[in-house]
Scaffold this motif. Structure first.
Motif, PDB file in Angstrom:
ATOM      1  N   LYS A 101       0.889  -1.166   0.000  1.00 27.05           N
ATOM      2  CA  LYS A 101       0.000   0.000   0.000  1.00 27.05           C
ATOM      3  C   LYS A 101       0.921   1.209   0.000  1.00 27.05           C
ATOM      4  CE  LYS A 101      -3.717   2.453   2.313  1.00 27.05           C
ATOM      5  NZ  LYS A 101      -4.475   2.586   3.566  1.00 27.05           N
ATOM      6  N   ILE A 102       0.811   1.998  -1.068  1.00 27.36           N
ATOM      7  CA  ILE A 102       1.775   3.062  -1.322  1.00 27.36           C
ATOM      8  C   ILE A 102       1.059   4.407  -1.325  1.00 27.36           C
ATOM      9  CG2 ILE A 102       3.504   3.927  -2.944  1.00 27.36           C
ATOM     10  CD1 ILE A 102       3.421   0.970  -4.134  1.00 27.36           C
ATOM     11  N   ARG A 103       1.607   5.352  -0.561  1.00 27.08           N
ATOM     12  CA  ARG A 103       1.072   6.706  -0.515  1.00 27.08           C
ATOM     13  C   ARG A 103       1.550   7.463  -1.760  1.00 27.08           C
ATOM     14  NH1 ARG A 103       2.784   7.471   4.085  1.00 27.08           N
ATOM     15  NH2 ARG A 103       4.752   8.459   3.580  1.00 27.08           N
ATOM     16  N   THR A 104       0.607   8.068  -2.491  1.00 27.63           N
ATOM     17  CA  THR A 104       0.948   8.887  -3.656  1.00 27.63           C
ATOM     18  C   THR A 104       0.292  10.253  -3.497  1.00 27.63           C
ATOM     19  OG1 THR A 104      -0.961   8.345  -5.050  1.00 27.63           O
ATOM     20  CG2 THR A 104       0.891   6.785  -5.083  1.00 27.63           C
ATOM     21  N   ASP A 105       0.645  11.191  -4.364  1.00 27.03           N
ATOM     22  CA  ASP A 105       0.027  12.522  -4.335  1.00 27.03           C
ATOM     23  C   ASP A 105      -1.475  12.457  -4.610  1.00 27.03           C
ATOM     24  OD1 ASP A 105       2.479  13.644  -3.781  1.00 27.03           O
ATOM     25  OD2 ASP A 105       2.917  14.157  -5.881  1.00 27.03           O
ATOM     26  N   ASP A 106      -1.905  11.407  -5.332  1.00 28.51           N
ATOM     27  CA  ASP A 106      -3.321  11.242  -5.666  1.00 28.51           C
ATOM     28  C   ASP A 106      -4.054  10.332  -4.685  1.00 28.51           C
ATOM     29  OD1 ASP A 106      -3.003  12.837  -7.970  1.00 28.51           O
ATOM     30  OD2 ASP A 106      -2.272  11.095  -9.088  1.00 28.51           O
ATOM     31  N   PRO A 145      -7.976   3.979  -6.582  1.00 24.84           N
ATOM     32  CA  PRO A 145      -7.373   4.123  -5.260  1.00 24.84           C
ATOM     33  C   PRO A 145      -7.346   2.804  -4.488  1.00 24.84           C
ATOM     34  CG  PRO A 145      -9.642   4.888  -5.187  1.00 24.84           C
ATOM     35  CD  PRO A 145      -9.352   4.516  -6.616  1.00 24.84           C
ATOM     36  N   SER A 146      -6.679   2.838  -3.346  1.00 25.41           N
ATOM     37  CA  SER A 146      -6.551   1.671  -2.484  1.00 25.41           C
ATOM     38  C   SER A 146      -7.919   1.139  -2.075  1.00 25.41           C
ATOM     39  CB  SER A 146      -5.764   2.054  -1.220  1.00 25.41           C
ATOM     40  OG  SER A 146      -5.782   1.008  -0.275  1.00 25.41           O
ATOM     41  N   ILE A 147      -8.014  -0.179  -1.943  1.00 23.62           N
ATOM     42  CA  ILE A 147      -9.250  -0.790  -1.439  1.00 23.62           C
ATOM     43  C   ILE A 147      -9.056  -1.339  -0.019  1.00 23.62           C
ATOM     44  CG2 ILE A 147     -10.146  -1.343  -3.737  1.00 23.62           C
ATOM     45  CD1 ILE A 147      -9.241  -4.257  -3.261  1.00 23.62           C
ATOM     46  N   VAL A 148      -7.905  -1.081   0.595  1.00 21.92           N
ATOM     47  CA  VAL A 148      -7.659  -1.512   1.967  1.00 21.92           C
ATOM     48  C   VAL A 148      -8.546  -0.699   2.900  1.00 21.92           C
ATOM     49  CG1 VAL A 148      -5.958  -1.588   3.838  1.00 21.92           C
ATOM     50  CG2 VAL A 148      -5.309  -2.255   1.517  1.00 21.92           C
TER      51      VAL A 148
END
Length: 181
Positions: A101-106, A145-148
């Motif tokens: 799970k990676i944090r991005t600007d979006d 986007p992430s689904i976690v």
């Protein structure tokens, strides 16, 4: 002891030591424990992450704090392991499923990768370590986007894994500690 049986027993011990090395790598990656990472490679070992990085493993480990800064979750799972021994050298093909799970600007994204590690191990001074590790990606699944959802009622109240020393395992375990193999 029968020489053939002694040889088989030593092979089992060597393979177990290599499995512990492989598992320690996953733990070090998931907890961002770069001190432990350093202890897993011989000083002259090569790490090959393709176009991402190829060179001395110790140099790769030096770059990890910047890479890990955006990693909110890392979760490596070892599946099939094939190890071939030849004295104090060995090779391994290690199947892996790794979630990121990676944090991005979006906003956060999820990356699930199925791949393999192509390893070479050497036992020096009685200790097995990586002398070479290459990463192979066989498939990848991206969610943006992430689904976690760790706020879901199903997991509410559970221990939640975290990178670094804030992971619940470091508060629970006495024997499995930061920087230790």
């Amino acid at each position: 002891m029968d020489p053939h049986l002694e040889h088989q027993l030593q092979a089992l011990l060597d393979k177990q030591a290599i499995m512990e090395l492989i598992n320690a790598y996953c733990n070090a990656a998931d907890r961002h424990d770069n001190e432990k990472f350093r202890s897993l490679y011989h000083d002259d070992a090569i790490d090959d992450h393709g176009s991402f990085f190829k060179g001395l493993a110790m140099d790769f480990i030096d770059t990890l704090p910047d890479i890990q800064a955006t990693m909110e979750i890392l979760h490596h799972n070892v599946t099939t392991v094939n190890i071939k021994l030849d004295g104090d050298k060995a090779e391994g093909e290690v199947y892996i499923i790794a979630f990121h799970k990676i944090r991005t600007d979006d906003g956060p994204i999820d990356l699930l990768i199925g791949g393999r590690y192509f390893d070479k191990y050497e036992k020096r001074n009685g200790v097995w370590k990586f002398s070479y590790r290459a990463v192979d990606a066989d498939w990848a699944n991206l969610h943006q986007p992430s689904i976690v959802n760790l706020d879901n009622p199903i997991v509410r109240g559970a221990h939640i894994g975290k990178p670094g020393r804030e992971d619940p395992s470091y508060k629970i375990f006495d024997l499995l500690q930061w920087g230790q193999r």
